[in-house]
Design a protein around this motif. Structure first.
Motif, PDB file in Angstrom:
ATOM      1  N   TYR A 190       0.933  -1.095   0.250  1.00 30.32           N
ATOM      2  CA  TYR A 190      -0.092   0.058   0.013  1.00 30.32           C
ATOM      3  C   TYR A 190       0.649   1.162  -0.071  1.00 30.32           C
ATOM      4  N   VAL A 191       0.984   2.147  -0.948  1.00 32.43           N
ATOM      5  CA  VAL A 191       1.267   3.231  -1.094  1.00 32.43           C
ATOM      6  C   VAL A 191       0.062   4.384  -1.517  1.00 32.43           C
ATOM      7  N   GLY A 192       0.104   5.154  -0.634  1.00 32.57           N
ATOM      8  CA  GLY A 192      -1.012   6.340  -0.830  1.00 32.57           C
ATOM      9  C   GLY A 192      -0.470   7.580  -1.126  1.00 32.57           C
ATOM     10  N   ARG A 193      -1.394   8.629  -1.564  1.00 33.25           N
ATOM     11  CA  ARG A 193      -0.547  10.072  -1.633  1.00 33.25           C
ATOM     12  C   ARG A 193      -1.935  11.170  -1.480  1.00 33.25           C
ATOM     13  N   PHE A 194      -1.222  12.169  -1.417  1.00 35.15           N
ATOM     14  CA  PHE A 194      -2.103  13.479  -1.409  1.00 35.15           C
ATOM     15  C   PHE A 194      -1.397  14.407  -2.308  1.00 35.15           C
ATOM     16  N   ALA A 195      -2.199  14.868  -3.355  1.00 32.42           N
ATOM     17  CA  ALA A 195      -1.624  15.526  -4.472  1.00 32.42           C
ATOM     18  C   ALA A 195      -1.988  16.971  -4.799  1.00 32.42           C
ATOM     19  N   PRO A 196      -2.005  18.065  -4.017  1.00 31.64           N
ATOM     20  CA  PRO A 196      -2.433  19.304  -4.100  1.00 31.64           C
ATOM     21  C   PRO A 196      -1.718  20.088  -4.996  1.00 31.64           C
ATOM     22  N   SER A 197      -2.404  20.698  -5.861  1.00 27.21           N
ATOM     23  CA  SER A 197      -1.948  21.856  -6.728  1.00 27.21           C
ATOM     24  C   SER A 197      -1.798  23.202  -5.874  1.00 27.21           C
ATOM     25  N   PRO A 198      -0.456  23.880  -5.870  1.00 25.95           N
ATOM     26  CA  PRO A 198      -0.204  24.910  -5.180  1.00 25.95           C
ATOM     27  C   PRO A 198      -0.811  26.160  -5.550  1.00 25.95           C
ATOM     28  N   SER A 199      -2.174  26.351  -5.772  1.00 30.31           N
ATOM     29  CA  SER A 199      -2.997  27.112  -6.259  1.00 30.31           C
ATOM     30  C   SER A 199      -3.542  28.349  -5.325  1.00 30.31           C
ATOM     31  N   GLY A 200      -3.308  27.638  -3.996  1.00 32.82           N
ATOM     32  CA  GLY A 200      -3.679  28.325  -2.949  1.00 32.82           C
ATOM     33  C   GLY A 200      -3.739  27.664  -1.682  1.00 32.82           C
ATOM     34  N   ALA A 201      -3.858  28.359  -0.399  1.00 32.57           N
ATOM     35  CA  ALA A 201      -4.152  27.633   0.841  1.00 32.57           C
ATOM     36  C   ALA A 201      -5.136  26.530   0.980  1.00 32.57           C
ATOM     37  N   LEU A 202      -4.782  25.417   1.637  1.00 35.20           N
ATOM     38  CA  LEU A 202      -5.729  24.438   1.957  1.00 35.20           C
ATOM     39  C   LEU A 202      -7.059  24.952   2.428  1.00 35.20           C
ATOM     40  N   HIS A 203      -7.975  24.324   1.774  1.00 36.46           N
ATOM     41  CA  HIS A 203      -9.333  24.846   2.299  1.00 36.46           C
ATOM     42  C   HIS A 203     -10.152  23.359   2.899  1.00 36.46           C
ATOM     43  N   ALA A 217       2.258  32.271  -5.293  1.00 32.85           N
ATOM     44  CA  ALA A 217       3.734  32.303  -4.472  1.00 32.85           C
ATOM     45  C   ALA A 217       3.636  31.707  -3.117  1.00 32.85           C
ATOM     46  N   GLY A 218       4.197  30.822  -2.852  1.00 32.40           N
ATOM     47  CA  GLY A 218       4.423  30.493  -1.290  1.00 32.40           C
ATOM     48  C   GLY A 218       3.192  29.600  -0.765  1.00 32.40           C
ATOM     49  N   ALA A 219       2.236  29.019  -1.769  1.00 31.13           N
ATOM     50  CA  ALA A 219       1.334  28.243  -1.475  1.00 31.13           C
ATOM     51  C   ALA A 219       1.801  26.682  -1.217  1.00 31.13           C
ATOM     52  N   ALA A 220       2.965  26.343  -1.811  1.00 28.98           N
ATOM     53  CA  ALA A 220       3.323  25.100  -1.553  1.00 28.98           C
ATOM     54  C   ALA A 220       3.733  24.879  -0.208  1.00 28.98           C
ATOM     55  N   ASP A 221       4.816  25.517   0.225  1.00 25.51           N
ATOM     56  CA  ASP A 221       5.100  25.600   1.623  1.00 25.51           C
ATOM     57  C   ASP A 221       4.027  25.815   2.561  1.00 25.51           C
ATOM     58  N   ASP A 222       3.034  26.720   2.144  1.00 33.41           N
ATOM     59  CA  ASP A 222       1.884  26.863   3.213  1.00 33.41           C
ATOM     60  C   ASP A 222       1.084  25.697   3.456  1.00 33.41           C
ATOM     61  N   ILE A 223       0.812  24.684   2.276  1.00 33.86           N
ATOM     62  CA  ILE A 223       0.136  23.645   2.413  1.00 33.86           C
ATOM     63  C   ILE A 223       0.916  22.508   3.227  1.00 33.86           C
ATOM     64  N   LEU A 224       2.107  22.542   2.925  1.00 36.56           N
ATOM     65  CA  LEU A 224       2.992  21.625   3.727  1.00 36.56           C
ATOM     66  C   LEU A 224       2.951  21.773   5.271  1.00 36.56           C
ATOM     67  N   ALA A 274      -9.173  29.522   3.871  1.00 35.18           N
ATOM     68  CA  ALA A 274      -8.058  28.696   4.399  1.00 35.18           C
ATOM     69  C   ALA A 274      -8.438  28.312   5.645  1.00 35.18           C
ATOM     70  N   ILE A 275      -8.093  26.761   6.050  1.00 34.42           N
ATOM     71  CA  ILE A 275      -8.396  26.555   7.244  1.00 34.42           C
ATOM     72  C   ILE A 275      -7.309  27.022   8.150  1.00 34.42           C
ATOM     73  N   ASP A 276      -7.539  27.037   9.577  1.00 37.33           N
ATOM     74  CA  ASP A 276      -6.810  27.740  10.579  1.00 37.33           C
ATOM     75  C   ASP A 276      -5.571  26.795  11.084  1.00 37.33           C
ATOM     76  N   GLN A 277      -4.502  27.409  10.749  1.00 38.71           N
ATOM     77  CA  GLN A 277      -3.260  26.332  11.107  1.00 38.71           C
ATOM     78  C   GLN A 277      -3.086  26.393  12.583  1.00 38.71           C
ATOM     79  N   LYS A 278      -3.549  27.640  13.249  1.00 42.60           N
ATOM     80  CA  LYS A 278      -3.361  27.523  14.765  1.00 42.60           C
ATOM     81  C   LYS A 278      -4.061  26.883  15.437  1.00 42.60           C
ATOM     82  N   ARG A 279      -5.593  26.447  15.107  1.00 39.31           N
ATOM     83  CA  ARG A 279      -6.407  25.696  15.653  1.00 39.31           C
ATOM     84  C   ARG A 279      -6.824  24.698  14.859  1.00 39.31           C
ATOM     85  N   PRO A 280      -6.138  23.735  14.660  1.00 39.64           N
ATOM     86  CA  PRO A 280      -6.722  22.733  13.632  1.00 39.64           C
ATOM     87  C   PRO A 280      -7.937  21.858  14.317  1.00 39.64           C
TER      88      PRO A 280
END
Ligand code: GLU
Ligand code: ZN
Length: 305
Positions: free
Chosen positions: A16-29, A64-71, A247-253
């Protein structure tokens, strides 16, 4: 050649190998959180690996910055990935090699048709350029789809039937603007990364049929697919940056994870929201029962709020 009705050659017995494959067009919602969470839980429930791939092959749509923000967000949400993050922007050479092979084997051809021309012919591409020996300038590349899988067995949705004519279309693997097409990159990388299970949103049900055909054209076993309901707005739109999904809240997940679990049809205990993130994720991995997940492809966000 197998009949389009037959089930694709899907490898269910590989590790089993799964993945999540977001496009960095914005923050995770919230919609992308539901997908990430479902694929993470499913992988961990099967003692699988869970990889993250940044699908950054469409610069005009990137932020710009969306990929790092998603991670950072995934990390804050306790969704810790295995292995290094994989970036599609670093795979061009491999994509180009696949295109060259397809062209050389006459499994693909250049196409100069415009969207308007295709629309005028009923919206389904009829292979107009297939025998016209178009040259590469301002041309897309289409793969000859002599497979046309249009039915497949989805882990959650059961038998899914897609529009047959659309599924049989010769689809684009290189865009007219010179960018690699999603179908090429996604299949090439799911093969490269040995992905066995693809858990993602139901907005990708139709592309799955083409992807299954593409695996067969490339003579590769296909992974298994499971599509989770899509979070849509009251107007029926997929949550996305374009329709201003917050965007979902990074501080209070915690509240968002609990809401996502409820969206997936689960009933987390009411005090779970007070726990730390890792405790919530552990609960999710041990308790989530995917058979409780709603089967409809779309759920309006406000229905469950
Ligand atoms: N990058 C795609 C998206 O964000 C998902 C690709 C996939 O899961 O196959 O919609
Ligand atoms: Zn054409």
């Amino acid at each position: 050649m197998s009949s389009p009705l037959s089930t694709a050659n899907q490898a269910s017995n590989q590790p089993y190998v799964g993945r999540f494959a977001p496009s960095p067009s914005g923050a995770l919602h919230f919609g992308s959180l539901v997908t990430a969470l479902a694929s993470y839980i499913h992988a961990r429930q099967h003692q699988g690996k869970w990889l993250v791939r940044i699908e950054d092959i469409d610069p005009p749509r990137e932020q710009a910055g969306a990929a790092d923000d998603i991670l950072r967000t995934l990390d804050a949400y306790g969704l810790h990935w295995d292995s290094e993050v994989f970036y599609q922007s670093q795979q061009s050479e491999r994509y180009r090699a696949i295109l060259q092979t397809l062209l050389k084997c006459k499994q693909a051809y250049y196409c100069t048709c415009t969207r308007a021309q295709i629309k005028a012919h009923g919206g389904i591409y009829q292979g107009h350029c297939k025998t016209l020996a178009r040259t590469p300038e301002n041309a897309a590349i289409r793969v000859i789809n002599n497979v046309g899988h249009y039915r497949f067995n989805d882990i959650f949705q059961g038998t899914v039937s897609c529009q047959q004519a659309l599924a049989a279309e010769d689809f684009t693997v290189l865009r007219k603007d010179g960018l690699f097409a999603y179908q090429l990159a996604v299949v090439a990388d799911d093969i490269e990364q040995n992905i066995s299970h693809i858990i993602r949103g139901a907005d990708l049900l139709e592309p799955t049929a083409r992807q299954l055909s593409f695996y067969q054209i490339l003579a590769q076993p296909a992974p298994l697919f499971g599509h989770v309901p899509l979070v849509v707005t009251e107007q029926g739109y997929k949550l996305s940056k374009q329709n201003k999904a917050p965007a979902i809240d990074q501080k209070r997940p915690q509240p968002s994870i609990i809401a996502a679990l409820k969206f997936l049809g689960q009933t987390p205990p009411s005090d779970l929201v007070e726990q730390d993130v890792d405790t919530i994720i552990d609960w999710a991995v041990s308790q989530v029962n995917f058979t409780k997940m709603p089967k409809q492809p779309e759920i309006v966000l406000s229905v469950f709020e």
